[in-house]
Enzyme design. Structure first.
Site, PDB file in Angstrom:
ATOM      1  N   ILE A   1      -1.543 -30.240 -42.397  1.00 21.91           N
ATOM      2  CA  ILE A   1      -2.850 -30.086 -41.760  1.00 21.91           C
ATOM      3  C   ILE A   1      -2.894 -30.947 -40.506  1.00 21.91           C
ATOM      4  CG2 ILE A   1      -5.341 -30.407 -42.031  1.00 21.91           C
ATOM      5  CD1 ILE A   1      -4.899 -30.109 -45.054  1.00 21.91           C
ATOM      6  N   ASP A   2      -3.239 -30.335 -39.381  1.00 22.83           N
ATOM      7  CA  ASP A   2      -3.430 -31.090 -38.144  1.00 22.83           C
ATOM      8  C   ASP A   2      -4.873 -31.570 -38.103  1.00 22.83           C
ATOM      9  OD1 ASP A   2      -0.852 -30.695 -37.063  1.00 22.83           O
ATOM     10  OD2 ASP A   2      -1.417 -28.674 -36.448  1.00 22.83           O
ATOM     11  N   VAL A   3      -5.043 -32.833 -37.768  1.00 22.12           N
ATOM     12  CA  VAL A   3      -6.374 -33.437 -37.702  1.00 22.12           C
ATOM     13  C   VAL A   3      -6.564 -34.013 -36.311  1.00 22.12           C
ATOM     14  CG1 VAL A   3      -7.868 -35.226 -38.665  1.00 22.12           C
ATOM     15  CG2 VAL A   3      -6.328 -33.965 -40.162  1.00 22.12           C
TER      16      VAL A   3
END
Length: 147
Positions: free
Chosen positions: A129-131
């Site tokens: 997951i890119d945050v």
């Protein structure tokens, strides 16, 4: 108490090992096969290979490079980058990889992720997951490929 695991992440772009700053402006740093050999000798626990050029260019995984990397590795391998179908995942597993790492596929086609997990087991699928921080400092899930 949990033992520490050493899992280096190798970034590929066009079949070459690269380093980046925030996954932009890749700079060539060497041959990925040589790097896998070095990590074999260092007895790391696992190697994560992310091909950062695949999704951006809409290209499928580079199976020839993956085959070369898998033939060099004596530790478990994980791969992420451009996987868009169950058949591609099958080929990656057939080459000797133990895990598939997906990112935008989990958002765009969760049914494919489910199919991969059903066929190979949930332990074989990793969702990355890119945050990104917004201007107020709050963290939000970020999809760099969203239209």
């Amino acid at each position: 108490m949990l033992n520490k695991r050493i899992i280096p992440t190798l970034l590929l772009s066009g079949g070459a090992l690269v380093k980046t700053c925030r996954f932009r402006s890749p700079v060539y740093v060497g041959d990925p096969c040589n790097t896998v050999r070095i990590f074999n000798e260092l007895e790391v626990d696992e190697i994560l290979i992310l091909d950062i050029s695949r999704r951006r260019h809409g290209a499928p995984p580079d199976f020839e490079t993956l085959k070369d990397l898998a033939s060099e590795a004596f530790v478990p391998l994980s791969y992420g980058g451009g996987v868009t179908s169950l058949s591609q995942a099958r080929e990656i597993f057939r080459l000797g990889f133990e895990k598939i790492v997906v990112n935008s596929l989990a958002i765009d086609s969760p049914d494919i992720v489910t199919a991969i997990a059903k066929e190979f087991g949930s332990q074989a699928v990793v969702v990355s997951i890119d945050v990104k921080k917004n201007i107020f400092g709050k963290l939000n899930v970020f999809n760099p490929f969203a239209q």
